[in-house]
Write a protein that holds these residues in place. Structure first.
Motif, PDB file in Angstrom:
ATOM      1  N   PRO A  83      -5.238   0.829  -9.157  1.00  0.00           N
ATOM      2  CA  PRO A  83      -3.759   0.022  -8.957  1.00  0.00           C
ATOM      3  C   PRO A  83      -3.124   0.272 -10.390  1.00  0.00           C
ATOM      4  CG  PRO A  83      -5.406  -1.380  -8.225  1.00  0.00           C
ATOM      5  CD  PRO A  83      -6.187  -0.196  -8.721  1.00  0.00           C
ATOM      6  N   THR A  84      -1.519   0.375 -10.212  1.00  0.00           N
ATOM      7  CA  THR A  84      -0.707   0.623 -11.130  1.00  0.00           C
ATOM      8  C   THR A  84       0.326  -0.155 -11.077  1.00  0.00           C
ATOM      9  OG1 THR A  84      -1.356   2.750 -11.025  1.00  0.00           O
ATOM     10  CG2 THR A  84       0.637   2.537 -12.344  1.00  0.00           C
ATOM     11  N   THR A  85       0.934  -0.756 -12.139  1.00  0.00           N
ATOM     12  CA  THR A  85       2.175  -1.414 -12.084  1.00  0.00           C
ATOM     13  C   THR A  85       3.432  -0.583 -12.048  1.00  0.00           C
ATOM     14  OG1 THR A  85       1.274  -3.070 -13.852  1.00  0.00           O
ATOM     15  CG2 THR A  85       3.550  -2.649 -13.978  1.00  0.00           C
ATOM     16  N   TYR A  86       4.350  -0.970 -10.998  1.00  0.00           N
ATOM     17  CA  TYR A  86       5.459  -0.449 -10.730  1.00  0.00           C
ATOM     18  C   TYR A  86       6.495  -1.122 -10.313  1.00  0.00           C
ATOM     19  CZ  TYR A  86       4.339  -0.705  -5.890  1.00  0.00           C
ATOM     20  OH  TYR A  86       3.761  -1.517  -4.644  1.00  0.00           O
ATOM     21  N   THR A  87       7.725  -0.581 -10.090  1.00  0.00           N
ATOM     22  CA  THR A  87       8.750  -1.167  -9.501  1.00  0.00           C
ATOM     23  C   THR A  87       9.414  -0.423  -8.514  1.00  0.00           C
ATOM     24  OG1 THR A  87      10.450  -0.077 -11.259  1.00  0.00           O
ATOM     25  CG2 THR A  87       9.382  -2.373 -11.781  1.00  0.00           C
ATOM     26  N   PHE A 103      11.966  -4.790  -6.864  1.00  0.00           N
ATOM     27  CA  PHE A 103      10.631  -5.365  -6.630  1.00  0.00           C
ATOM     28  C   PHE A 103       9.804  -5.027  -7.823  1.00  0.00           C
ATOM     29  CE2 PHE A 103       6.477  -6.384  -5.077  1.00  0.00           C
ATOM     30  CZ  PHE A 103       6.512  -7.764  -4.150  1.00  0.00           C
ATOM     31  N   VAL A 104       9.012  -5.920  -8.341  1.00  0.00           N
ATOM     32  CA  VAL A 104       8.097  -5.736  -9.513  1.00  0.00           C
ATOM     33  C   VAL A 104       6.814  -6.063  -9.142  1.00  0.00           C
ATOM     34  CG1 VAL A 104       7.476  -6.158 -11.784  1.00  0.00           C
ATOM     35  CG2 VAL A 104       9.890  -6.146 -11.147  1.00  0.00           C
ATOM     36  N   MET A 105       5.944  -4.850  -9.345  1.00  0.00           N
ATOM     37  CA  MET A 105       4.507  -5.037  -8.798  1.00  0.00           C
ATOM     38  C   MET A 105       3.590  -4.842 -10.009  1.00  0.00           C
ATOM     39  SD  MET A 105       2.538  -5.662  -6.164  1.00  0.00           S
ATOM     40  CE  MET A 105       3.347  -5.240  -4.656  1.00  0.00           C
ATOM     41  N   ILE A 106       2.865  -5.992 -10.391  1.00  0.00           N
ATOM     42  CA  ILE A 106       2.192  -6.041 -11.544  1.00  0.00           C
ATOM     43  C   ILE A 106       0.723  -5.861 -11.095  1.00  0.00           C
ATOM     44  CG2 ILE A 106       1.281  -7.588 -13.415  1.00  0.00           C
ATOM     45  CD1 ILE A 106       4.367  -6.699 -13.752  1.00  0.00           C
ATOM     46  N   ALA A 107       0.071  -4.930 -11.523  1.00  0.00           N
ATOM     47  CA  ALA A 107      -1.238  -4.634 -11.260  1.00  0.00           C
ATOM     48  C   ALA A 107      -2.344  -5.645 -11.546  1.00  0.00           C
ATOM     49  CB  ALA A 107      -1.613  -3.109 -11.431  1.00  0.00           C
ATOM     50  N   SER A 124      -0.040  -4.395  -3.710  1.00  0.00           N
ATOM     51  CA  SER A 124       0.300  -3.360  -2.470  1.00  0.00           C
ATOM     52  C   SER A 124       0.671  -2.080  -3.405  1.00  0.00           C
ATOM     53  CB  SER A 124       1.131  -3.749  -1.683  1.00  0.00           C
ATOM     54  OG  SER A 124       1.409  -2.586  -0.652  1.00  0.00           O
ATOM     55  N   TYR A 125      -0.147  -0.841  -2.774  1.00  0.00           N
ATOM     56  CA  TYR A 125       0.171   0.216  -3.461  1.00  0.00           C
ATOM     57  C   TYR A 125       1.495   0.650  -3.063  1.00  0.00           C
ATOM     58  CZ  TYR A 125      -4.407   1.303  -5.190  1.00  0.00           C
ATOM     59  OH  TYR A 125      -5.702   1.381  -5.895  1.00  0.00           O
ATOM     60  N   ARG A 126       2.321   0.217  -2.121  1.00  0.00           N
ATOM     61  CA  ARG A 126       3.664   0.522  -1.851  1.00  0.00           C
ATOM     62  C   ARG A 126       4.302  -0.535  -0.986  1.00  0.00           C
ATOM     63  NH1 ARG A 126       5.804   5.989   1.100  1.00  0.00           N
ATOM     64  NH2 ARG A 126       8.065   5.748   0.647  1.00  0.00           N
ATOM     65  N   VAL A 127       5.418  -0.913  -1.441  1.00  0.00           N
ATOM     66  CA  VAL A 127       6.578  -1.903  -0.904  1.00  0.00           C
ATOM     67  C   VAL A 127       7.716  -1.326  -0.385  1.00  0.00           C
ATOM     68  CG1 VAL A 127       5.025  -3.698  -1.518  1.00  0.00           C
ATOM     69  CG2 VAL A 127       6.938  -2.866  -2.918  1.00  0.00           C
ATOM     70  N   TRP A 128       8.712  -2.171   0.458  1.00  0.00           N
ATOM     71  CA  TRP A 128       9.939  -1.713   0.799  1.00  0.00           C
ATOM     72  C   TRP A 128      10.771  -2.991   0.788  1.00  0.00           C
ATOM     73  CZ3 TRP A 128       5.826   0.694   3.380  1.00  0.00           C
ATOM     74  CH2 TRP A 128       5.743   1.943   3.325  1.00  0.00           C
ATOM     75  N   PRO A 129      11.332  -3.263  -0.327  1.00  0.00           N
ATOM     76  CA  PRO A 129      12.314  -4.617  -0.316  1.00  0.00           C
ATOM     77  C   PRO A 129      13.753  -3.988   0.210  1.00  0.00           C
ATOM     78  CG  PRO A 129      12.537  -3.342  -2.614  1.00  0.00           C
ATOM     79  CD  PRO A 129      11.325  -2.395  -1.754  1.00  0.00           C
TER      80      PRO A 129
END
Length: 241
Positions: free
Chosen positions: A25-29, A39-43, A92-97
């Motif tokens: 898992p990796t932190t990404y936006t 959308f900010v995803m904090i791993a 999640s490794y991928r999202v669609w806001p």
């Protein structure tokens, strides 16, 4: 020459069968299509201090974590604000806001990291059954779960799907429509499935194109590498006569 042949053939097998997770898992936006929201995803934190599992390897990832880790994963205005509009407690490794700042599509599993790496052998039947019956896509409204779909509900012929070393590869890609009301998913069969973002319900489904171009690119590349390897081997054997 012999060494070159071994490297070529070895690289073809590695390319086909290496199920890359890119360190976990990796932190990404991810911005919404209209770029008004982010959308900010904090791993999640790894259990060990292994460098390869560091969720923030790059400087940009470190900056994301420093800015948003206190407030956590969720949707923000894409104006530099750290006031979270709503949040989630999963990764999640991928999202669609969506453009409305309310709806979100979540891809389950780590398929985005492995869909380029098609294996030369099939997974065991029990592994396939577990994965095709597992969650594939979920839909949310301001972080509130609406509904989800299993892989089997989105793919008609699961036996025809390509495999990586660890996954049944069912998804090709997904995109939010310009009107902001729908989400379109392309499967590896290939099929095009249209979902209503407000409910998560399927509104349209039809065959589409050649499917994932990456899948065919991999197969063609492997064939070319193998062909070159045979030519090189034949030349080397001829010289040894």
């Amino acid at each position: 020459m012999r060494t070159l042949f071994i490297l070529l053939v070895g690289s073809s097998f590695a390319f086909a069968d290496n199920d890359v997770r890119l360190g976990g898992p990796t932190t990404y936006t991810t911005p919404s299509p209209n770029e008004q929201y982010l959308f900010v995803m904090i791993a999640p934190r790894p259990a060990t201090a292994e460098p390869s599992l560091d969720p923030e390897k790059g400087e940009h990832q470190k900056q994301i974590y420093a800015k948003y880790s206190a407030t956590g994963s969720g949707l923000y205005r894409n104006d530099g604000s750290t006031d979270k509009l709503w949040g989630v407690d999963w990764y999640s490794y991928r999202v669609w806001p969506a453009n409305d700042g309310e709806h979100l599509v979540r891809l389950h599993g780590d398929f985005p990291l492995t869909e380029k790496f098609v294996a030369s052998k099939r997974l065991p039947d029990e592994t396939v059954a577990e994965q095709v019956n597992g969650e594939a896509l979920s839909f949310y409204d301001r972080g509130r779960f609406l509904r989800s779909y299993a892989v089997r509900e989105l793919v008609h012929n699961v036996d025809g799907l390509p495999h990586s070393l660890q996954h049944v590869l069912w998804s090709a890609d997904g995109v939010l429509t310009r009107d902001g009301d729908k989400f379109v998913m392309m499967t590896q069969e290939p099929r095009q499935i249209v979902f209503d973002l407000s409910t998560g319900k399927i509104t349209q489904e039809k065959p589409a194109g050649l499917g994932n171009a990456q899948f065919w690119a991999v197969r063609i590349s492997l064939g070319l590498v193998a062909f070159c390897g045979i030519i090189i081997l034949a030349g080397w054997l001829y010289r040894q006569r």
